[in-house]
Enzyme design. Structure first.
Site, PDB file in Angstrom:
ATOM      1  N   GLU A  17       0.835  -1.201   0.000  1.00 22.16           N
ATOM      2  CA  GLU A  17       0.000   0.000   0.000  1.00 22.16           C
ATOM      3  C   GLU A  17       0.871   1.253   0.000  1.00 22.16           C
ATOM      4  O   GLU A  17       2.059   1.206   0.322  1.00 22.16           O
ATOM      5  CB  GLU A  17      -0.923   0.007   1.215  1.00 22.16           C
ATOM      6  CG  GLU A  17      -0.184   0.103   2.546  1.00 22.16           C
ATOM      7  CD  GLU A  17      -1.121   0.443   3.700  1.00 22.16           C
ATOM      8  OE1 GLU A  17      -1.507   1.630   3.794  1.00 22.16           O
ATOM      9  OE2 GLU A  17      -1.429  -0.452   4.498  1.00 22.16           O
ATOM     10  N   LYS A  53      -5.003  -2.868  13.754  1.00 27.63           N
ATOM     11  CA  LYS A  53      -4.343  -1.809  14.517  1.00 27.63           C
ATOM     12  C   LYS A  53      -4.831  -1.821  15.959  1.00 27.63           C
ATOM     13  O   LYS A  53      -6.027  -1.962  16.228  1.00 27.63           O
ATOM     14  CB  LYS A  53      -4.585  -0.448  13.873  1.00 27.63           C
ATOM     15  CG  LYS A  53      -3.900  -0.318  12.504  1.00 27.63           C
ATOM     16  CD  LYS A  53      -4.109   1.047  11.912  1.00 27.63           C
ATOM     17  CE  LYS A  53      -3.332   1.210  10.608  1.00 27.63           C
ATOM     18  NZ  LYS A  53      -3.874   0.374   9.514  1.00 27.63           N
TER      19      LYS A  53
END
Length: 305
Positions: free
Chosen positions: A25, A159
């Protein structure tokens, strides 16, 4: 309307030659770390993929064009620019139609990787259900993309700023395989364990490759999440990082930060509150995931030959 993909020479040759390719990404470059650390890490991650038998394909939008694989100068654009659009699924058409520079999140990278025929993707940590969902229902588009795109994502879990239990529940509802790599516990990004179990486990890249090969051969759509714990020497234990996460969340609420600006804000604050330790951990886990993704991509390629 047609939007041809612009492959780098390295990636184009790899795909033509049926070599293993790993998508990367670009949001982690533009919104994840400060310059020049972000550029240094981007180049190191690409080097890690190459040294483990695969070809890196960092994905981004440049001037409205979809790039599959970036040159060093193009990586520099994303590392230094403060005006790069953060693109999730909903944002891709705007970045393309308005001819903007766009950095791809997990969901957008999965979409474009699928378009490019790339089945493996390494990132840091996926998005998910944010804490406080009952008062502010914030769920990342990353989760539904696992159901829509046949891409295997290697990450250090989700996360740590998220509601990990709720994130796992949504993935289960969507039928997304969550595979613990050499672990039975779901990793919590900075921490090797979260106290939550992974429903599946694989111990080698070959086992992961065989699993996803069987999934796709059965016609089961969508991808899979390979949860790869951060290396032990870089871990920040959950009980050590959690007070900083709570403090960062309070600061975000006071500053009225929400939506796609929330995660970059929280990660920046955690880096400040931990005196840079969280950024060091972030770098280590991204590199670790790139290594594993390359090994899985290579194993899958060998499985097909």
């Amino acid at each position: 309307m047609k939007f041809p993909l612009k492959y780098s020479n390295e990636v184009a040759l790899a795909i033509q030659s049926s070599l293993p390719v790993v998508a990367l990404e670009s949001t982690i470059i533009s919104h994840g770390m400060p310059y020049p650390k972000n550029l240094e890490v981007a180049l190191l991650v690409e080097s890690t993929v190459r040294s483990n038998g695969a070809v890196p394909a960092t994905i981004a939008i440049i001037g409205g064009e979809i790039h599959i694989g970036l040159s060093s100068s193009e990586l520099e654009i994303f590392a230094q620019s403060s005006s790069v659009m953060k693109c999730s699924r909903r944002d891709l058409p705007m970045a393309i139609s308005a001819r903007l520079n766009g950095a791809t999140t997990v969901s957008a990278t999965m979409i474009l990787a699928k378009m490019a025929g790339i089945k493996f993707f390494a990132t840091g940590g996926i998005g998910g259900v944010h804490r406080g969902f009952h008062t502010m229902p914030d769920v990342s588009a990353d989760l539904q993309e696992f159901h829509l795109s046949e891409v295997v994502v290697v990450s250090a879990g989700a996360k740590a700023i998220l509601d990990l239990l709720a994130t796992l529940e949504v993935l289960e509802t969507l039928g997304v395989p969550v595979i613990g790599y050499q672990t039975d516990e779901f990793p919590a990004f900075y921490s090797r364990s979260s106290g939550l179990k992974t429903p599946l486990r694989c111990n080698t890249p070959e086992e992961v490759a065989s699993f996803v090969g069987a999934k796709w051969a059965m016609g089961l759509n969508g991808g899979a999440l390979v949860a790869n714990p951060i290396p032990a020497e870089y871990e920040i234990p959950q009980n050590s990082i959690e007070p900083y996460i709570q403090e960062a969340l309070v600061l975000a609420e006071k500053a009225a930060i929400s939506g796609k600006e929330l995660t970059p804000f929280l990660l920046k604050k955690l880096n400040e509150l931990t005196d840079g330790k969280s950024q060091i951990a972030n770098q280590a886990l991204v590199i670790n995931n790139a290594e594993l993704a390359a090994r899985i991509a290579l194993a899958y390629t060998n499985l097909l030959t």
